[in-house]
Scaffold this motif. Structure first.
Motif, PDB file in Angstrom:
ATOM      1  N   UNK A 189       0.841  -1.200   0.000  1.00  0.00           N
ATOM      2  CA  UNK A 189       0.000   0.000   0.000  1.00  0.00           C
ATOM      3  C   UNK A 189       0.876   1.250   0.000  1.00  0.00           C
ATOM      4  N   UNK A 190       0.540   2.207  -0.825  1.00  0.00           N
ATOM      5  CA  UNK A 190       1.269   3.468  -0.880  1.00  0.00           C
ATOM      6  C   UNK A 190       1.819   3.743  -2.267  1.00  0.00           C
ATOM      7  N   UNK A 191       2.695   4.718  -2.361  1.00  0.00           N
ATOM      8  CA  UNK A 191       3.284   5.085  -3.645  1.00  0.00           C
ATOM      9  C   UNK A 191       4.355   4.082  -4.044  1.00  0.00           C
ATOM     10  N   UNK A 192       4.344   3.710  -5.298  1.00  0.00           N
ATOM     11  CA  UNK A 192       5.376   2.822  -5.826  1.00  0.00           C
ATOM     12  C   UNK A 192       6.722   3.541  -5.805  1.00  0.00           C
ATOM     13  N   UNK A 193       7.741   2.846  -5.305  1.00  0.00           N
ATOM     14  CA  UNK A 193       9.058   3.475  -5.159  1.00  0.00           C
ATOM     15  C   UNK A 193       9.677   3.879  -6.487  1.00  0.00           C
ATOM     16  N   UNK A 194       9.347   3.179  -7.550  1.00  0.00           N
ATOM     17  CA  UNK A 194       9.982   3.457  -8.840  1.00  0.00           C
ATOM     18  C   UNK A 194       9.117   4.314  -9.750  1.00  0.00           C
ATOM     19  N   UNK A 195       7.833   3.990  -9.836  1.00  0.00           N
ATOM     20  CA  UNK A 195       6.963   4.726 -10.751  1.00  0.00           C
ATOM     21  C   UNK A 195       6.305   5.929 -10.100  1.00  0.00           C
ATOM     22  N   UNK A 239      16.264  -5.709 -12.925  1.00  0.00           N
ATOM     23  CA  UNK A 239      16.877  -4.645 -13.719  1.00  0.00           C
ATOM     24  C   UNK A 239      18.308  -5.032 -14.103  1.00  0.00           C
ATOM     25  N   UNK A 240      19.044  -5.583 -13.124  1.00  0.00           N
ATOM     26  CA  UNK A 240      20.428  -5.970 -13.399  1.00  0.00           C
ATOM     27  C   UNK A 240      20.522  -7.098 -14.416  1.00  0.00           C
ATOM     28  N   UNK A 241      19.521  -7.990 -14.409  1.00  0.00           N
ATOM     29  CA  UNK A 241      19.555  -9.153 -15.302  1.00  0.00           C
ATOM     30  C   UNK A 241      18.750  -8.947 -16.572  1.00  0.00           C
ATOM     31  N   UNK A 242      18.192  -7.745 -16.742  1.00  0.00           N
ATOM     32  CA  UNK A 242      17.350  -7.460 -17.908  1.00  0.00           C
ATOM     33  C   UNK A 242      16.158  -8.419 -17.970  1.00  0.00           C
TER      34      UNK A 242
END
Length: 506
Positions: A184-190, A457-460
């Motif tokens: 719950x809450x704001x997405x850290x990335x988007x 992200x690191x492994x695509x």
């Protein structure tokens, strides 16, 4: 010789009357902060920061005061866990599982003494390890990347079934609910809101402190009201309060093992004392097996998490001092204090400001002795809390809970949310669903999600990256075994009995 000379420098700083007084004051305040349900070390340290700066303390004195409060709160968290079945902070949750049953069995004093000694052993060994091998142990954090952290958190959740409940399905459900609440809450990335329902108060997510107080403190009041005082959390019988030397001697290896494992958990950035107490309890229960009767008031079930969470508190100082990376929420607050005082933690701190580092280490060694003297000989004072009638004590706990939450968040919505968690906790207890996995899910959910995203992200986007190192593979294997093994162990130990009418006739 360098260590001895540096330690001598540290004691010359720590034994000054002013610094010694601050350490004792911090231990006393920290013990009270830890004993009060819901506050915890990070909030206690955060609340004292304005006072610390208003006193005009230098870097060494400020750090000694705040870390003494930190250690004191780790000691004090066990008091309300044992006496009230309400953890003073999140690392003390595991102490409730066996500490409160010991109190119900008339051994409240023994549980407090044993937990105090275990806290002393864990904190002392962690401080000594910090002094001796901090630079070397800090390198171990480099071995853990996102894949390893994700597997580590998965191990924690997969083994909850064998710890928090005899029904692994219910424990898994509770873990899933906790992880869902953590989302719950704001997405850290988007930056997009998730599961907020358009409510602005939920944009920052659910504060784990609100959840802890609601699930434990408020639900306890509902149980008390429902039972009309019968079989309430405070309906315990006091036994004779003595130092249980035999139990302390029998748990010596438990304290040692738990201190080592807790310290390792502490030096992993982000793991903290909560994971340390959880892993140590899990380890001791797996060693004892089904015959250990953990959860019914076992002495080792009290000693293990207390030694683990206090050693993890010391371990969390390692990455903060040597790498400048906070190992827990409380050390993140301490890191901010250091930065404010123009001190940059890192590998050069030991060389540039030795009086700060070694003064802190020497003060922590002294603080551990002070805390042992406060928490063992004074155990009768803490047990007297049980003398207060529940009808008076529980409203007092509720008042402290409401005032504490409102003073920290300043939001009436959090008070309503705390009551909602209280209702949830009451329903879970009626349905025999453990609440500890819910709390751990809220605590670790965001970190688990962040590490999974970093790994992808690191492994695509290659999922096999999660199995790319021996450490991650080992943690995955341990997670699978930890979830599956208890099922087979229960079937082996509790073999089904064959009715007489079904037995073959000779």
């Amino acid at each position: 010789m360098d260590i001895l000379s540096n330690l001598a420098l540290g004691f010359s700083v720590a034994l000054s009357p002013w610094t010694l007084m601050l350490a004792i004051l911090g231990c006393f305040i920290g013990t009270i902060v830890g004993a009060l349900p819901g506050l915890g070390p990070s909030n206690g340290v955060a609340l004292l920061i304005p006072i610390t700066f208003s006193m005009g303390l230098d870097a060494t004195a400020a750090l000694v005061l705040l870390t003494s409060v930190y250690y004191g709160a780790m000691y004090g968290g066990r008091i309300s866990s044992i006496l009230l079945n309400i953890p003073g902070d999140e690392p003390a949750m595991m102490t409730c599982l066996d500490g409160y049953p010991m109190a119900k069995n008339g051994r409240a004093g023994d549980a407090l003494v044993i937990s105090g000694v275990a806290s002393f052993v864990g904190a002392l060994l962690a401080t000594v390890a910090l002094m001796l091998i901090a630079p070397m142990l800090a390198q171990a954090a480099y071995l853990f990347g996102p894949a390893e952290y994700f597997a580590l958190y998965l191990l924690a959740f997969s083994t909850l079934g064998g710890i928090a409940s005899k029904n692994q399905a219910k424990a898994a459900l509770a873990s899933a609910i906790g992880l869902g609440i953590a989302m719950i809450g704001l997405d850290n990335q988007t930056g997009l809101p998730r599961f907020t329902g358009g409510n602005l108060h939920l944009m920052d997510g659910i504060d784990f402190l609100v959840a802890i107080v609601g699930l434990f403190a408020v639900s306890e009041v509902f149980v008390f009201i429902e039972s009309h005082g019968k079989g309430s959390a405070l309906g315990v019988k006091l036994g004779k309060i003595t130092v249980p030397w035999r139990d302390i001697w029998e748990t010596k290896w438990t304290m040692l093992r738990s201190s080592i494992l807790g310290f390792i958990a502490g030096i992993l950035p982000g793991a903290g004392a909560s994971l340390g107490s959880f892993l140590t309890y899990m380890m001791e229960k797996s060693i004892a097996g089904e015959k250990g009767k953990f959860g019914t008031g076992v002495v080792k079930g009290v000693a293990a998490p207390e030694a683990g969470n206090n050693s993890a508190a010391g371990g969390a100082l390692v990455p903060m001092l040597t790498l400048g990376v906070p190992g827990s929420g409380t050390t993140a607050v301490l890191l901010a204090v250091l930065m404010t005082l123009n001190i940059t933690p890192g590998p050069t701190l030991f060389a540039d400001r030795p009086e700060v580092v070694w003064g802190l280490i020497a003060s922590l060694l002294i603080a551990n002795v002070v805390l042992l003297l406060m928490n063992v000989p004074m155990v009768k004072i803490f047990v007297k809390i049980l003398m207060v009638p529940p009808a008076l004590l529980l409203p007092g706990v509720m008042m402290v809970s409401f005032v504490g939450i409102y003073s920290l968040t300043g939001s009436y919505f959090d008070l309503l949310l705390m009551i909602a968690f209280g209702v949830m906790g009451w329903l879970f207890r009626k349905l025999d669903i453990p609440t500890v996995p819910v709390i751990l899910g809220i605590l670790l959910g965001n970190a688990m999600e962040d590490n999974l995203r970093r790994a992808m992200i690191l492994s695509d986007g290659d999922a096999m990256f999660l199995f790319s190192s021996p450490i991650s593979i080992g943690l995955w294997v341990a997670a699978i075994l930890g979830f599956v093994a208890p099922i087979f162990l229960r079937r082996i130990i509790k073999k089904p009995t064959v009715p007489d009418h079904a037995k073959p006739v000779d």
